[in-house]
Scaffold this active site. Sequence first.
Site, PDB file in Angstrom:
ATOM      1  N   MET A 287     -38.647  15.547  45.908  1.00 18.56           N
ATOM      2  CA  MET A 287     -38.981  16.529  44.883  1.00 18.56           C
ATOM      3  C   MET A 287     -40.415  16.310  44.417  1.00 18.56           C
ATOM      4  O   MET A 287     -40.739  15.239  43.898  1.00 18.56           O
ATOM      5  CB  MET A 287     -38.017  16.419  43.699  1.00 18.56           C
ATOM      6  CG  MET A 287     -36.576  16.716  44.056  1.00 18.56           C
ATOM      7  SD  MET A 287     -35.506  16.787  42.607  1.00 18.56           S
ATOM      8  CE  MET A 287     -35.527  15.066  42.109  1.00 18.56           C
TER       9      MET A 287
ATOM     10  N   GLY B  75     -41.104  13.763  39.465  1.00 15.93           N
ATOM     11  CA  GLY B  75     -41.304  13.445  40.875  1.00 15.93           C
ATOM     12  C   GLY B  75     -40.400  12.357  41.412  1.00 15.93           C
ATOM     13  O   GLY B  75     -40.421  11.251  40.915  1.00 15.93           O
ATOM     14  N   SER B  76     -39.608  12.645  42.437  1.00 19.66           N
ATOM     15  CA  SER B  76     -38.588  11.699  42.853  1.00 19.66           C
ATOM     16  C   SER B  76     -37.908  12.161  44.137  1.00 19.66           C
ATOM     17  O   SER B  76     -38.372  13.066  44.802  1.00 19.66           O
ATOM     18  CB  SER B  76     -37.570  11.559  41.728  1.00 19.66           C
ATOM     19  OG  SER B  76     -37.341  12.820  41.119  1.00 19.66           O
ATOM     20  N   ARG B  77     -36.764  11.533  44.448  1.00 18.64           N
ATOM     21  CA  ARG B  77     -36.055  11.840  45.681  1.00 18.64           C
ATOM     22  C   ARG B  77     -34.551  11.841  45.438  1.00 18.64           C
ATOM     23  O   ARG B  77     -34.047  11.092  44.600  1.00 18.64           O
ATOM     24  CB  ARG B  77     -36.405  10.785  46.736  1.00 18.64           C
ATOM     25  CG  ARG B  77     -35.947  11.136  48.138  1.00 18.64           C
ATOM     26  CD  ARG B  77     -36.374  10.061  49.113  1.00 18.64           C
ATOM     27  NE  ARG B  77     -35.276   9.161  49.456  1.00 18.64           N
ATOM     28  CZ  ARG B  77     -35.440   7.951  49.958  1.00 18.64           C
ATOM     29  NH1 ARG B  77     -36.643   7.465  50.136  1.00 18.64           N
ATOM     30  NH2 ARG B  77     -34.397   7.209  50.258  1.00 18.64           N
TER      31      ARG B  77
END
Length: 203
Positions: A84, A170-172
Site C-alpha cells: 500500500m 504506508g504498509s503491506r
Amino acid sequence: MLAKGSEPWLFTATFITALFAVLSRAMNSSHLNHVAYIAMAMTFFMVLFFRDPERKVEVSDTYMISPADGTVIDIRGRKICIFMFLQNVHVNRAPISGKIREITYKKGGYLPAFCKDSERNERNEFIIHSKYGDVSVMQIAGTIARRIVSYSRVNDNIEQGQRIGMIRLGSRVDVTIPHDFEIIVRKGERVLAGKTIIATIKK
C-alpha cells in the site's frame, strides 16, 4: 467518510493549523504565516490519508476479494503480498466471510514493507475461519507506518468486504489463499480492497 480512529490525528492537525493562523495574524509574522500554510497542507494530507470511501461489496463464496488497496508485489505459493502506497486507502477489509479465530499482534522493526527483511516488522495477523478453511490476513507496518489498528475481535463473525482494520502511512498486507481457490491476480497488478477479485473457486 473518514477512517475509524482518525479523529485524534485530524483534531490535532486542525488545532495546530488554527493556532499558527491566529498567531500569524496577531503578531503580523510572515514566518508564522508560512508555518500555518505548511500545517494546513499537512492537515489536507491527513484528510486524504484517512479517507475511507464507501464501497458496494458483492458478497460471494465463489471468490475472494482483495483485503487492501495497492499493488501486488509478490505471490509466494498460496500467499499474495500487497503493498500500500501513501496515496492508497489504508483501511483493510475481509477477503472472505467467516469467523475470526485468532488475532496475533507482534512488535518489530520498521524496515521498508516491500523488503524480504520486513518479515521482522511490526505486524498483526487475523486468522479467519471460513467454510474453505483458515485464511490469514497479515498487516505489516513499513518505514513510516508505525501503528496498526484492529477493528475486529476474536470470535467476531465477519462478512466478506467488512472493514477489519487499518495501517497508518504506508504498509503491506499479505493474504493466504486456500487450496480450493485459484489465484487470478498477477504480480504488478493494482487492486482495490473489497472490489478486486484475487482468487476464484476451482471448478
